[in-house]
Design a protein around this motif. Sequence first.
Motif, PDB file in Angstrom:
ATOM      1  N   ARG A 132       2.283   2.323  -3.292  1.00 31.24           N
ATOM      2  CA  ARG A 132       1.386   3.118  -4.135  1.00 31.24           C
ATOM      3  C   ARG A 132       1.329   4.562  -3.666  1.00 31.24           C
ATOM      4  NH1 ARG A 132       0.434   1.231  -8.978  1.00 31.24           N
ATOM      5  NH2 ARG A 132       2.612   0.850  -8.512  1.00 31.24           N
ATOM      6  N   ALA A 133       1.355   4.745  -2.347  1.00 29.67           N
ATOM      7  CA  ALA A 133       1.180   6.089  -1.807  1.00 29.67           C
ATOM      8  C   ALA A 133       2.410   6.958  -2.041  1.00 29.67           C
ATOM      9  CB  ALA A 133       0.859   6.027  -0.322  1.00 29.67           C
ATOM     10  N   PHE A 134       3.584   6.376  -1.830  1.00 31.91           N
ATOM     11  CA  PHE A 134       4.787   7.206  -1.870  1.00 31.91           C
ATOM     12  C   PHE A 134       5.785   6.813  -2.948  1.00 31.91           C
ATOM     13  CE2 PHE A 134       3.368   7.131   2.658  1.00 31.91           C
ATOM     14  CZ  PHE A 134       2.793   8.389   2.631  1.00 31.91           C
ATOM     15  N   GLY A 135       5.820   5.571  -3.299  1.00 34.55           N
ATOM     16  CA  GLY A 135       6.741   5.143  -4.343  1.00 34.55           C
ATOM     17  C   GLY A 135       8.198   5.273  -3.974  1.00 34.55           C
ATOM     18  N   VAL A 194       0.838  -1.204   0.000  1.00 35.28           N
ATOM     19  CA  VAL A 194       0.000   0.000   0.000  1.00 35.28           C
ATOM     20  C   VAL A 194       0.876   1.258   0.000  1.00 35.28           C
ATOM     21  CG1 VAL A 194      -1.770   1.293   1.228  1.00 35.28           C
ATOM     22  CG2 VAL A 194      -1.857  -1.202   1.173  1.00 35.28           C
ATOM     23  N   LEU A 195       1.867   1.276   0.878  1.00 34.40           N
ATOM     24  CA  LEU A 195       2.746   2.450   0.944  1.00 34.40           C
ATOM     25  C   LEU A 195       3.469   2.666  -0.383  1.00 34.40           C
ATOM     26  CD1 LEU A 195       4.352   2.696   4.459  1.00 34.40           C
ATOM     27  CD2 LEU A 195       2.091   3.285   3.649  1.00 34.40           C
TER      28      LEU A 195
END
Lengths: 199, 199
Positions: free
Chosen positions: A174-177, A171-172
Amino acid sequence: MRPREFDHDDVLRIAFDQFWRKGVRGTSLSDIARDAGVQRGSLYNAFGSKEALFLQAYERYAGDYLVALQKALGAGSLRKRLTAFFDLTITNFRSGTPPRGCPTTRGLMELGAAEGEGLDEEARQAFANLVSRITALVQDALSAGAARGEFSGNSAAAALHIITVTRGLAVLERAFGDEAQLRKIAAHTIDLVLDKKGR
Amino acid sequence: MRPREFDHDDVLRIAFDQFWRKGVRGTSLSDIARDAGVQRGSLYNAFGSKEALFLQAYERYAGDYLVALQKALGAGSLRKRLTAFFDLTITNFRSGTPPRGCPTTRGLMELGAAEGEGLDEEARQAFANLVSRITALVQDALSAGAARGEFSGNSAAAALHIITVTRGLAVLERAFGDEAQLRKIAAHTIDLVLDKKGR
DNA sequence: CCACGTTCTTGACGCCGTGTCAAATACTCT
DNA sequence: AGAGTATTTGACACGGCGTCAAGAACGTGG
């Protein structure tokens, strides 16, 4: 019997690549058909529906991925195994340009409307299944490590914790890359599970 | 000026409820229009596009949710705060019948095609933003706890770890739907972060 | 109090996606 | 070679998104 004009497996690989990059709902059968050089109708004839096609393509991926994980978790000290496990996990969903994310996690959140809802139920099962299998693999590694004195604690609980972290990493991502950040979290998790900075 | 025949906020709430239950791509503007007793065209006139409507609805949710989290993280011992935090998190995405999951996580995996891809970029930013803010909140609680001697360690790393776990819980919720299991993982995580079974 | 302009609403349209169907096609087997 | 069978192909119905021009409802200025 008229023979097929395309290779079943080729289409499966092409389709999964699209699904992975653009999501299930974001990929049209026309896209896949064009990419595979096949008529859209032929896909319906061969696979039945978009979801059925995705399911088959996903199962193929899941099988391959599981083998790779098994290998990563099967050699060296427990710390080495877990490191290899996280490494493979992160590398997997940072693969592609741009990174494609974790197909299982993306699929779960995209299709897993809810238990009992639409016909996505079958897909949810497939995702959940892979997660369960990976959990079992990690738990085995932990149990083996415990037997060798490399780990003291509840293997089941620890495995579940690790799996939860990997899903969170997906998930992270996707959020921050930020891949470096993901690797830091992974390293920190290993330390935490392995009773602090012990090497 | 002709006045609007519907309440802006009502529509936002109705729309977000649908998005939450069925996902962004799984919800049609016709659904929302019917539910809100509004013509589809009026929604386009008032909000511009489906994504813009979702964004506004999401921001509303995010604001409310953040306030609730702030409250949960603001009272009692560090352990109590973290417990309340996990509790609110899990309760949030187990709400509804059937449970709707975590909107942020679902949104991220559904729309976050990738950095730079489609125009979902704006949505991705909104999701990432909420995650960042929550992380900051948790980190503050940990820092405060450290000052009171309830926690020794890197607050930033621990906060990131906790956030990762909550995102992972959102995923496992979709996969298994076993709330008790989620709560166990949460409790285990708190123990891990708070240096073992110390109370 | 009435006409005007501005904004909202409404319905029709174009485009694309899914899934179905019947007709045409190309092979295999007897 | 001919019959049978599975695949291919193109047309169709349906629904979703987004656009547009025409109609409707209100505030405002004369």
